[in-house]
Write an enzyme that holds these catalytic residues in place. Sequence first.
Site, mmCIF file in Angstrom:
data_model
loop_
_atom_site.group_PDB
_atom_site.id
_atom_site.type_symbol
_atom_site.label_atom_id
_atom_site.label_comp_id
_atom_site.label_asym_id
_atom_site.label_seq_id
_atom_site.Cartn_x
_atom_site.Cartn_y
_atom_site.Cartn_z
ATOM 1 N N ASP A 180 12.776 25.192 78.406
ATOM 2 C CA ASP A 180 11.907 24.929 79.421
ATOM 3 C C ASP A 180 11.890 26.071 80.404
ATOM 4 O O ASP A 180 12.058 25.881 81.528
ATOM 5 C CB ASP A 180 12.449 23.461 80.249
ATOM 6 N N GLU B 183 11.554 15.294 84.616
ATOM 7 C CA GLU B 183 12.311 16.567 85.128
ATOM 8 C C GLU B 183 11.998 17.044 86.252
ATOM 9 O O GLU B 183 12.995 17.662 87.285
ATOM 10 C CB GLU B 183 12.077 17.663 83.967
ATOM 11 N N GLU B 184 10.727 17.121 86.678
ATOM 12 C CA GLU B 184 10.055 17.890 87.901
ATOM 13 C C GLU B 184 10.631 17.306 89.193
ATOM 14 O O GLU B 184 10.567 18.075 90.179
ATOM 15 C CB GLU B 184 8.701 17.925 87.988
ATOM 16 N N HIS C 33 10.581 18.915 78.571
ATOM 17 C CA HIS C 33 10.185 17.750 79.519
ATOM 18 C C HIS C 33 8.354 17.451 79.221
ATOM 19 O O HIS C 33 7.774 18.440 79.566
ATOM 20 C CB HIS C 33 10.713 17.689 80.832
ATOM 21 N N HIS D 128 4.307 25.814 88.151
ATOM 22 C CA HIS D 128 3.845 24.978 89.494
ATOM 23 C C HIS D 128 2.546 25.055 89.954
ATOM 24 O O HIS D 128 2.556 25.108 91.262
ATOM 25 C CB HIS D 128 4.978 24.931 90.315
#
Lengths: 481, 481
Positions: B355, B327-328, B281, B446
């Site tokens: 991923d 995606e997030e 992604h 993240h």
Amino acid sequence: MKLDDARRLSARTLALLLATALRAPAQEPEAIKARYAEIATRITAAALLKNDGYARLEELCDGVGSRLSGSPGMDRAIKWAESAMRRAGLDEVRLQPCRVPTWRRGEALLELLRPRREALPLLALGGSVPTPKGGLTADAVVVRSFAELDALPREGVEGRIVVFDVPYEGYGKTVQFRSLGASRAARKGAVAALVRSAGFGGNRTPHTGALRYEDDAPKIPAAALAPEDSAMLGRLAAAGAAPRLTLELSCSVGPDAPSANVIGRYRGRETPEEYLVVSGHLDSWDVGQGAQDDGGGCVSVLEAVAVLNRLRLRPRRSIDVVFFTNEENGLRGAHAYRDEVAKNPELCVGAYENDGGVERPTSFLITYPSGESRPSRRAAPDSRPSDPATARRFDRFAATVERVHGLACGVAGLGGGGADIGPLLDLGIPTLSPRTVGTRYFEWHHTAGDTLDKVDREDLDRHIAAQAALFYIWADLDERL
Amino acid sequence: MKLDDARRLSARTLALLLATALRAPAQEPEAIKARYAEIATRITAAALLKNDGYARLEELCDGVGSRLSGSPGMDRAIKWAESAMRRAGLDEVRLQPCRVPTWRRGEALLELLRPRREALPLLALGGSVPTPKGGLTADAVVVRSFAELDALPREGVEGRIVVFDVPYEGYGKTVQFRSLGASRAARKGAVAALVRSAGFGGNRTPHTGALRYEDDAPKIPAAALAPEDSAMLGRLAAAGAAPRLTLELSCSVGPDAPSANVIGRYRGRETPEEYLVVSGHLDSWDVGQGAQDDGGGCVSVLEAVAVLNRLRLRPRRSIDVVFFTNEENGLRGAHAYRDEVAKNPELCVGAYENDGGVERPTSFLITYPSGESRPSRRAAPDSRPSDPATARRFDRFAATVERVHGLACGVAGLGGGGADIGPLLDLGIPTLSPRTVGTRYFEWHHTAGDTLDKVDREDLDRHIAAQAALFYIWADLDERL
């Protein structure tokens, strides 16, 4: 001697016998060692079994928090320290006042404008002047060394922000860019300096610390970048992307403020006017909790003495626990203390500072004040004094405290000291400090991440135990170090 | 056959012979394996010798930067991806449009007011609503689990900020507090939720990520704390210090914005209408550079196909490289793609997503769409399909790609997939993904520290090489997975 025999002795004779038993072996090195070995074992066992070090550190880190000297946090810390020293059983607790600088960080913003916009984390360096309000915008010029900066034509630096994307080659070497980078860049006309943090690891973590403006250079604002960002600016510059930045720092300096060293005496049993200084610095940077730097050092020396008090073991001489103020940005506390000691320097038998983090301790290092046995900063840690008389004293001291080896922690060589006790060397006072495994200290040092959780309980216990035994022996020995 | 003999053959016979040589062993498993083994060796050797993966990742991370879907960064990334796919030699490059949410982080401030003042680092959770302007001030109530929250009387939670100081028990388990904590706290009347980051290590590093508001609970603002700070609040609460906090978040949501998946086809040599999907992604969180999550995944799948192109190796079927958007925080790209594939699902022979970070790859995992051979999320990674027909196909596939074991990277078991390709399972399409050593990914995941330097060149090379061989074999085999 059986108990029945003992009962027939007069109290006075018994006292004499006991005194003899305790003191007679003083003439004979092996007997000295044997006696201290037994005491050291008692001390270290008791310290490892129970001490309040971690609880004290939690009070300081969570309850007080960061404590830049001259800030309300440091004022709270001083009150806490007085209380903690009294609770530890010290006999006389006092403040030694001094005035300290009051630098305030304010806000810091750094934005990459080209080749794209991104806010980059940073920490102003302690002592930095501010930028103009609204910040300054300039192209970056990235260098990897002072030599590379010096080799640039002035017009390649003038009006720009110099970024020191230097390799991390250990704190001792890399810190020069933090200390001197701003003035070196300013001399070539730079408007600001950004330095790769003097640390490693972390996760986009900048490390603050003091800079030193030189008199012959304009004062320009300076800040530390996370290693990730100095590397990125280096890559962008190498790729021809001509990075452009806006930097805004709103640091400020107020008038000097009152602060104090906190000093507590554990009175010696025979010559209490003579004393050993054991210390850490109570002030910290204004980010993080100063847990490793130097809350752990402070509580470890205090708790080492508390252990002796709980065992009712009083060495011949006094032990003065000193929590210095303003180690991080001025050493005003150290100078005030030095001035006081200088009135009767012969009463001070030695000085110890624990200010390298409280990771697992491995040994102690000594610096002698006299002539060529005083090592350079780069002395090999297993070096020995070359002066024969000093070497003999060193060997006897090392052999005597050897039982601290129960913690794999004996006297290993030359090089011990600390920023706060360094000035005492000039008064003829030897200095000691612990060496640790030094694995991660410079990941946390001067960062927002220097928090309680970074201190391992067992490692702190080992500092306390090893120091308790060392302090007792050192303050008790006939022969000075 | 010697060269002289070959010259006597007609071109047509020669072509036939060659075709036979290439295809005849297809009937015989050992011959198949031998042929692919040779090809896989060529592919992996070529990929390890030279690839542009790291250079592409540098373009994306440094040149584009963070790329939250719906942001200008993502728009730049989409342009970059089109260019990168063309440069990699893909035959058809296109955008597949979709609309994505536009959440903006804004400013975030958290201040401890009691027992002392300190600004604590934090990151709003993706999707969080803002606080009122000026923030909200409330006492904290600290819990270590949902059970502990549920056991509290409503008046112990109402009007307070719930702090989830939960242990880190792996991302998969701990992430529930990030996803659901806000709604669970809101149902008991909390005004905000602060969760321990779903990650570990770092240096006072908060980890963002999406939350999920449940329909039956008020939407309250929520943010992630660094592990250090949730632990500190836990200690303060346990010590009776009744921590009080001010939280201000200025997050905002705009109208959905246009975005796109970027899709490039490497055309197959025999049945180009059939295709294998290989993906990552392209969007990332708005902090850091999305280097591990998921820039590395994207460039590794693209570069794997670029290696095949440079070797002029075309498998029987096409390989579609897909860089998903969103995606997030929404999976809108995944759903748009699923809808397109659903028109002719039989043409899609399989789907792969990288991923999970590009630390050193160890193996590949497969999930089958059918019945009970589809593992739960907790399937042991070395599990095998229990359905006999599927198990036979699994074994043959695993045996065939075994030569990728030259990188210690073969098919290890069940469980592969990815958030973006998960919806394809419902279309009957098996999914694969790599497994890595997984040592440090959730330190960076993240966070602002997910930057290029976290990707090890050699590890990325191994992903590229192993994938290049896998993709070739998978897209070329007679038998579908």
